[in-house]
Write an enzyme that holds these catalytic residues in place. Sequence first.
Site: not given
Ligand code: NAP
Ligand code: F7E
Length: 375
Positions: A9, A127, A129, A151, A155
């Site tokens: 949350i 995801t 991913e 990761y 997932k």
């Molecule tokens: P986020 O901002 O990194 O939030 C992750 C949340 O998980 C935080 O509240 C964190 O708590 C909590 N958490 C981590 N480890 C935990 C544990 N061991 N026990 C309980 N809570 C824990 O991620 P988000 O972007 O909101 O994404 C939400 C979900 O969607 C995640 O599962 C992510 O993998 C998935 N997802 C995200 C994206 C995206 O683009 N954002 C895309 C696809 C899937 P703390 O605040 O204490 O660290």
């Molecule tokens: O990277 C490239 C990097 O870390 C996106 C998570 O929410 O979305 C997220 O994962 C791309 C990658 O997101 C930097 O190599 C270049 O190709 O923003 P990102 P992610 O890896 O796509 C998916 C859907 C999830 O599920 C995950 O939880 O950008 N990249 N330069 C970089 N990435 C980062 N972080 N930092 C750089 O400087």
Amino acid sequence: MKTALITGITGQDGSYLSEFLLNKGYDVHGIIRRSSTDYRERIAHLEGKPHFHLHYGDLSDSMGLIQVVSKVRPDEIYNLAAQSHVQVSFDSPEFTANVDATGVLRVLEAVRACGLADKCRIYQASTSELYGKVEEVPQNENTPFHPYSPYAVAKLYGYWIVKEYREAYNMYCCSGILFNHESERRGETFVTRKITLAAARIAQGKQDCLYLGNMSSLRDWGYAKDYVECMWLILQQDKAEDFVIATGEQHSVREFCGKAFKYTGITLRFDGEGENEVAICTAIDKSVNPKLCDELVGKTLVRVSPDFYRPTDVVNLWGDPTKAKAKLGWNPTKTSFEQLIRIMVEHDMKKVAADHAAEQVRTNLAEYLEKGIVK
Ligand code: NAP
Ligand code: F7E
């Protein structure tokens, strides 16, 4: 009144989903982790509301999860908690597997242990991913998975265990296969937020250069606030099913970067390739930002650092939201790519200015104390 339990949350999505469900009239419960800093900035504005409740717990602790589920007895669980950073998963693979894979199993088992398998609906944050080293472009619900990081592998277990419990125990549990979604609440080490914050800092003279990894990487980026509606819609269907949630548009990191700087008034030109690629400021627009410094023109503002390369990188994500549009009636382009970047840049321009003002007050105070002006 329906009751929802949200894990994760305090995260980007958890905070938006809480607001969304409170507006729908839900009693919202969330699981938070104990931390020495109690950093809960994203949900601070919700604490104290009558239908917003927090419980301590952790996805690695099944007993704690069973206790919370038995106390809350939720109608819906949104399992958003995860170690969500792909690059970090290479450094902490075991922790990532424990939370992102086994953690999902613990949530499902907690629901069964509390006798709620027939009543409680479960959303699993899956995801794009999972498609990893992609086998088809664009990707839909039938595209084969090829996870390409610790990761993604974790997932993938979460995805399959949810499917298994749906079939084995007839539980209403499903996965939203969400493509990247961003916002002004995005963690600061994800590439979009890293870029918008750096652009704002550079435009305000607070940073010299932004270092990025693979700028050619392609993503389908949407707005997190729009995506949480889908999580809810997925749990309101007659039949439990998995859905791809994406905009259907693809852009590179380089393109995101160019547009973000443009919204601060800085025009960039990208030169070179691979590790030698740079972005140079070719012009500034004072009608966008009158405070821009003339000396920025000609400076190299973006460089590549191999520190941000990943051992294996996912470089071609592009989602096909046809099923979500047809069955959920969801509009994937409610917020356009340009609007998303503008929202994030405008937010970060204000944040950097406010941080600067606060820093100025502290500096002045220190000086006044030193000179004895303030006692
Ligand atoms: P986020 O901002 O990194 O939030 C992750 C949340 O998980 C935080 O509240 C964190 O708590 C909590 N958490 C981590 N480890 C935990 C544990 N061991 N026990 C309980 N809570 C824990 O991620 P988000 O972007 O909101 O994404 C939400 C979900 O969607 C995640 O599962 C992510 O993998 C998935 N997802 C995200 C994206 C995206 O683009 N954002 C895309 C696809 C899937 P703390 O605040 O204490 O660290
Ligand atoms: O990277 C490239 C990097 O870390 C996106 C998570 O929410 O979305 C997220 O994962 C791309 C990658 O997101 C930097 O190599 C270049 O190709 O923003 P990102 P992610 O890896 O796509 C998916 C859907 C999830 O599920 C995950 O939880 O950008 N990249 N330069 C970089 N990435 C980062 N972080 N930092 C750089 O400087």
